[in-house]
Write a protein that holds these residues in place. Structure first.
Motif, mmCIF file in Angstrom:
data_model
loop_
_atom_site.group_PDB
_atom_site.id
_atom_site.type_symbol
_atom_site.label_atom_id
_atom_site.label_comp_id
_atom_site.label_asym_id
_atom_site.label_seq_id
_atom_site.Cartn_x
_atom_site.Cartn_y
_atom_site.Cartn_z
ATOM 1 N N LYS A 100 0.818 -1.225 0.000
ATOM 2 C CA LYS A 100 0.000 0.000 0.000
ATOM 3 C C LYS A 100 0.848 1.269 0.000
ATOM 4 O O LYS A 100 0.605 2.167 -0.819
ATOM 5 C CB LYS A 100 -0.989 -0.015 1.158
ATOM 6 C CG LYS A 100 -2.100 -1.017 0.936
ATOM 7 C CD LYS A 100 -3.112 -1.022 2.050
ATOM 8 C CE LYS A 100 -4.131 -2.114 1.756
ATOM 9 N NZ LYS A 100 -5.146 -2.201 2.782
ATOM 10 N N TRP A 102 3.901 1.602 -1.044
ATOM 11 C CA TRP A 102 4.630 1.635 -2.312
ATOM 12 C C TRP A 102 3.721 2.131 -3.435
ATOM 13 O O TRP A 102 4.121 2.999 -4.223
ATOM 14 C CB TRP A 102 5.185 0.244 -2.624
ATOM 15 C CG TRP A 102 5.867 0.143 -3.946
ATOM 16 C CD1 TRP A 102 7.100 0.627 -4.281
ATOM 17 C CD2 TRP A 102 5.356 -0.482 -5.128
ATOM 18 N NE1 TRP A 102 7.386 0.338 -5.596
ATOM 19 C CE2 TRP A 102 6.321 -0.345 -6.137
ATOM 20 C CE3 TRP A 102 4.171 -1.147 -5.427
ATOM 21 C CZ2 TRP A 102 6.150 -0.849 -7.420
ATOM 22 C CZ3 TRP A 102 4.002 -1.648 -6.704
ATOM 23 C CH2 TRP A 102 4.982 -1.496 -7.683
ATOM 24 N N MET A 103 2.492 1.597 -3.505
ATOM 25 C CA MET A 103 1.561 2.036 -4.551
ATOM 26 C C MET A 103 1.238 3.521 -4.409
ATOM 27 O O MET A 103 1.172 4.244 -5.404
ATOM 28 C CB MET A 103 0.285 1.193 -4.539
ATOM 29 C CG MET A 103 0.477 -0.160 -5.173
ATOM 30 S SD MET A 103 -1.046 -1.075 -5.415
ATOM 31 C CE MET A 103 -1.397 -1.594 -3.741
ATOM 32 N N ALA A 104 1.056 3.971 -3.185
ATOM 33 C CA ALA A 104 0.781 5.400 -2.965
ATOM 34 C C ALA A 104 1.959 6.255 -3.416
ATOM 35 O O ALA A 104 1.771 7.311 -4.044
ATOM 36 C CB ALA A 104 0.468 5.655 -1.495
ATOM 37 N N LEU A 105 3.175 5.810 -3.131
ATOM 38 C CA LEU A 105 4.372 6.578 -3.494
ATOM 39 C C LEU A 105 4.601 6.641 -5.002
ATOM 40 O O LEU A 105 5.160 7.615 -5.506
ATOM 41 C CB LEU A 105 5.607 6.000 -2.797
ATOM 42 C CG LEU A 105 5.671 6.254 -1.293
ATOM 43 C CD1 LEU A 105 6.710 5.349 -0.642
ATOM 44 C CD2 LEU A 105 5.976 7.727 -1.007
ATOM 45 N N ILE A 106 4.168 5.600 -5.725
ATOM 46 C CA ILE A 106 4.329 5.624 -7.188
ATOM 47 C C ILE A 106 3.064 6.127 -7.884
ATOM 48 O O ILE A 106 3.028 6.222 -9.113
ATOM 49 C CB ILE A 106 4.764 4.258 -7.760
ATOM 50 C CG1 ILE A 106 3.700 3.185 -7.542
ATOM 51 C CG2 ILE A 106 6.111 3.837 -7.199
ATOM 52 C CD1 ILE A 106 3.940 1.902 -8.324
ATOM 53 N N GLY A 107 2.036 6.437 -7.100
ATOM 54 C CA GLY A 107 0.812 6.991 -7.667
ATOM 55 C C GLY A 107 -0.021 5.993 -8.444
ATOM 56 O O GLY A 107 -0.638 6.344 -9.448
ATOM 57 N N LYS A 108 -0.050 4.756 -7.986
ATOM 58 C CA LYS A 108 -0.812 3.705 -8.668
ATOM 59 C C LYS A 108 -1.814 3.075 -7.708
ATOM 60 O O LYS A 108 -1.691 3.183 -6.496
ATOM 61 C CB LYS A 108 0.124 2.603 -9.179
ATOM 62 C CG LYS A 108 1.210 3.045 -10.112
ATOM 63 C CD LYS A 108 0.723 3.173 -11.502
ATOM 64 C CE LYS A 108 1.888 3.507 -12.429
ATOM 65 N NZ LYS A 108 1.475 3.706 -13.768
ATOM 66 N N THR A 109 -2.787 2.393 -8.288
ATOM 67 C CA THR A 109 -3.737 1.603 -7.506
ATOM 68 C C THR A 109 -3.564 0.139 -7.904
ATOM 69 O O THR A 109 -2.882 -0.167 -8.894
ATOM 70 C CB THR A 109 -5.190 2.027 -7.798
ATOM 71 O OG1 THR A 109 -5.494 1.707 -9.168
ATOM 72 C CG2 THR A 109 -5.408 3.503 -7.523
ATOM 73 N N ASP A 135 -4.380 -0.491 -11.425
ATOM 74 C CA ASP A 135 -3.353 -0.063 -12.385
ATOM 75 C C ASP A 135 -2.259 -1.114 -12.555
ATOM 76 O O ASP A 135 -1.591 -1.145 -13.579
ATOM 77 C CB ASP A 135 -2.682 1.239 -11.919
ATOM 78 C CG ASP A 135 -3.634 2.409 -11.852
ATOM 79 O OD1 ASP A 135 -4.618 2.437 -12.623
ATOM 80 O OD2 ASP A 135 -3.403 3.301 -11.011
ATOM 81 N N SER A 139 11.165 10.003 -3.658
ATOM 82 C CA SER A 139 11.174 10.177 -2.207
ATOM 83 C C SER A 139 12.110 9.181 -1.532
ATOM 84 O O SER A 139 12.394 8.101 -2.058
ATOM 85 C CB SER A 139 9.761 10.005 -1.644
ATOM 86 O OG SER A 139 9.396 8.642 -1.642
#
Length: 140
Positions: free
Chosen positions: A35, A37-44, A47, A114
């Motif tokens: 979770k 990691w996905m937030a940091l790369i802007g994915k869901t 995706d 980041s």
């Protein structure tokens, strides 16, 4: 310096080390850090539905990493005659500290990702190398 013969490598250990990398990746980018990691790369999750070819290539790259690490460990072992868990971990750590860490950190200085994303992605590589080093170092 001893010559490396492909027959001197433990291919079962290399296979297990390659599989361990895939298992770690599943856990690392799933329940452990998925979770954030996905937030940091802007994915869901929607995706991230990779093609099965991505998993195959990833596995082949994991095997390549294990083969090269096995070669490094073999050459260090030939120099000091001491194949072990500690040797496997040390060679893996040195490979990360000497090659992976500096190269990726240098690239990330310019890309501006980041520190958290860097820690997740390259922490994974460090742990993967240590696990592979342990497997190859212990399993002659």
């Amino acid at each position: 310096m001893s010559e490396l013969l492909v027959t001197e490598l433990n291919y079962l250990a290399i296979l297990v080390a390659g599989v361990s990398n895939m298992v770690l990746g599943f856990l690392w980018y799933g329940p452990i850090f998925g979770k954030p990691w996905m937030a940091l790369i802007g994915k869901t999750e929607e995706d991230l539905n990779p093609n099965p070819i991505v998993y195959l290539v990833s596995f082949l790259l994991s095997l390549l990493m294990a083969v090269v690490l096995s070669i490094f460990i073999h050459h260090v072992d030939a120099s000091i005659q001491a194949m072990s868990l500690v040797l496997g971990l040390l060679v893996a750590l040195l490979a990360w500290v000497g090659f992976v860490g500096p190269a990726t950190f240098q690239n990330n200085l310019y890309s501006g990702i980041s520190k958290k994303l860097f820690a997740i992605d390259y922490g994974y590589v460090l742990i993967a190398l240590l696990i592979q080093g342990a497997i190859i170092g212990v399993w002659r």
